[in-house]
Design a protein around this motif. Structure first.
Motif, short mmCIF file in Angstrom:
data_model
loop_
_atom_site.label_atom_id
_atom_site.label_comp_id
_atom_site.label_asym_id
_atom_site.label_seq_id
_atom_site.Cartn_x
_atom_site.Cartn_y
_atom_site.Cartn_z
N CYS A 46 61.40 26.06 82.73
CA CYS A 46 62.69 25.76 82.10
C CYS A 46 63.19 26.92 81.24
CB CYS A 46 62.60 24.47 81.28
SG CYS A 46 61.63 24.60 79.78
N GLY A 47 62.36 27.93 80.96
CA GLY A 47 62.81 29.12 80.24
C GLY A 47 63.02 28.93 78.76
N SER A 48 62.42 27.89 78.15
CA SER A 48 62.62 27.68 76.72
C SER A 48 61.43 28.25 75.96
CB SER A 48 62.74 26.19 76.43
OG SER A 48 61.50 25.54 76.54
N TYR A 49 61.72 28.74 74.75
CA TYR A 49 60.65 29.22 73.86
C TYR A 49 61.10 28.99 72.44
CZ TYR A 49 56.99 32.03 71.83
OH TYR A 49 55.90 32.43 71.10
N ASN A 50 60.24 28.30 71.66
CA ASN A 50 60.48 28.05 70.24
C ASN A 50 61.82 27.32 70.03
OD1 ASN A 50 59.68 28.08 67.62
ND2 ASN A 50 60.27 30.19 67.20
N GLY A 51 62.13 26.39 70.92
CA GLY A 51 63.35 25.61 70.80
C GLY A 51 64.59 26.31 71.28
N ARG A 52 64.47 27.56 71.72
CA ARG A 52 65.65 28.29 72.20
C ARG A 52 65.57 28.44 73.72
NH1 ARG A 52 65.00 33.27 68.28
NH2 ARG A 52 62.90 32.50 68.42
N GLN A 53 66.71 28.69 74.34
CA GLN A 53 66.78 28.83 75.80
C GLN A 53 66.91 30.30 76.15
OE1 GLN A 53 66.54 26.11 77.71
NE2 GLN A 53 66.61 27.20 79.64
N TYR A 54 66.05 30.77 77.05
CA TYR A 54 66.05 32.18 77.42
C TYR A 54 66.39 32.41 78.87
CZ TYR A 54 64.25 33.58 72.94
OH TYR A 54 64.11 33.81 71.61
N GLY A 55 66.89 31.45 79.58
CA GLY A 55 67.40 31.68 80.93
C GLY A 55 66.44 32.36 81.88
N VAL A 56 65.12 32.26 81.64
CA VAL A 56 64.16 32.94 82.52
C VAL A 56 64.15 32.28 83.89
CG1 VAL A 56 61.71 33.50 82.82
CG2 VAL A 56 62.77 33.68 80.58
N ALA A 57 64.28 30.95 83.91
CA ALA A 57 64.20 30.22 85.17
C ALA A 57 65.42 30.47 86.04
CB ALA A 57 64.05 28.72 84.90
N GLU A 58 66.59 30.70 85.39
CA GLU A 58 67.80 30.89 86.19
C GLU A 58 67.89 32.31 86.74
OE1 GLU A 58 69.35 29.21 82.63
OE2 GLU A 58 67.67 28.19 83.54
N ARG A 59 67.26 33.27 86.08
CA ARG A 59 67.37 34.66 86.49
C ARG A 59 66.57 34.89 87.77
NH1 ARG A 59 65.60 38.53 81.96
NH2 ARG A 59 67.06 37.30 80.73
N THR A 60 67.17 35.52 88.76
CA THR A 60 66.51 35.65 90.06
C THR A 60 66.25 37.10 90.45
OG1 THR A 60 68.68 35.53 91.10
CG2 THR A 60 67.42 33.50 91.01
N GLU A 61 66.76 38.11 89.72
CA GLU A 61 66.61 39.48 90.19
C GLU A 61 65.18 40.00 90.07
OE1 GLU A 61 69.03 40.41 86.32
OE2 GLU A 61 68.73 38.65 87.52
N HIS A 62 64.33 39.32 89.27
CA HIS A 62 62.93 39.77 89.14
C HIS A 62 61.97 38.91 89.93
CE1 HIS A 62 64.05 42.65 86.16
NE2 HIS A 62 64.56 41.74 85.37
N GLN A 63 62.46 37.94 90.67
CA GLN A 63 61.56 37.03 91.37
C GLN A 63 61.39 37.41 92.83
OE1 GLN A 63 63.10 33.14 90.64
NE2 GLN A 63 62.58 33.16 88.48
N GLY A 64 61.73 38.60 93.22
CA GLY A 64 61.50 39.06 94.58
C GLY A 64 62.78 39.03 95.36
#
Ligand SMILES: [Zn+2]
Length: 64
Positions: A46-64
């Protein structure tokens, strides 16, 4: 720079390396989505850390 005086024996080398073990990865559960995640890292699902949202799950340019 200091230089070793003697060659380290095979016994000493193997005795030292016998105690060198890999440790299992520590996993905690995400408070947002309850998925297993590593501590100190944003949640991979879900890309959350410490109650904040970091959009890691939505970002696709580093996932191959
Ligand atoms: Zn999560």
């Amino acid at each position: 720079m200091a230089v070793p005086k003697r060659k380290t024996s095979r016994s000493n080398t193997r005795h030292r390396r016998a105690n060198w073990k890999a440790t299992p990865v520590t996993l905690t559960t995400c408070p947002q989505c309850k998925a297993p995640m590593q501590p100190h890292i944003a949640c991979p699902s879900c890309g959350s850390y410490n109650g904040r949202q970091y959009g890691v799950a939505e970002r696709t340019e580093h996932q191959g």
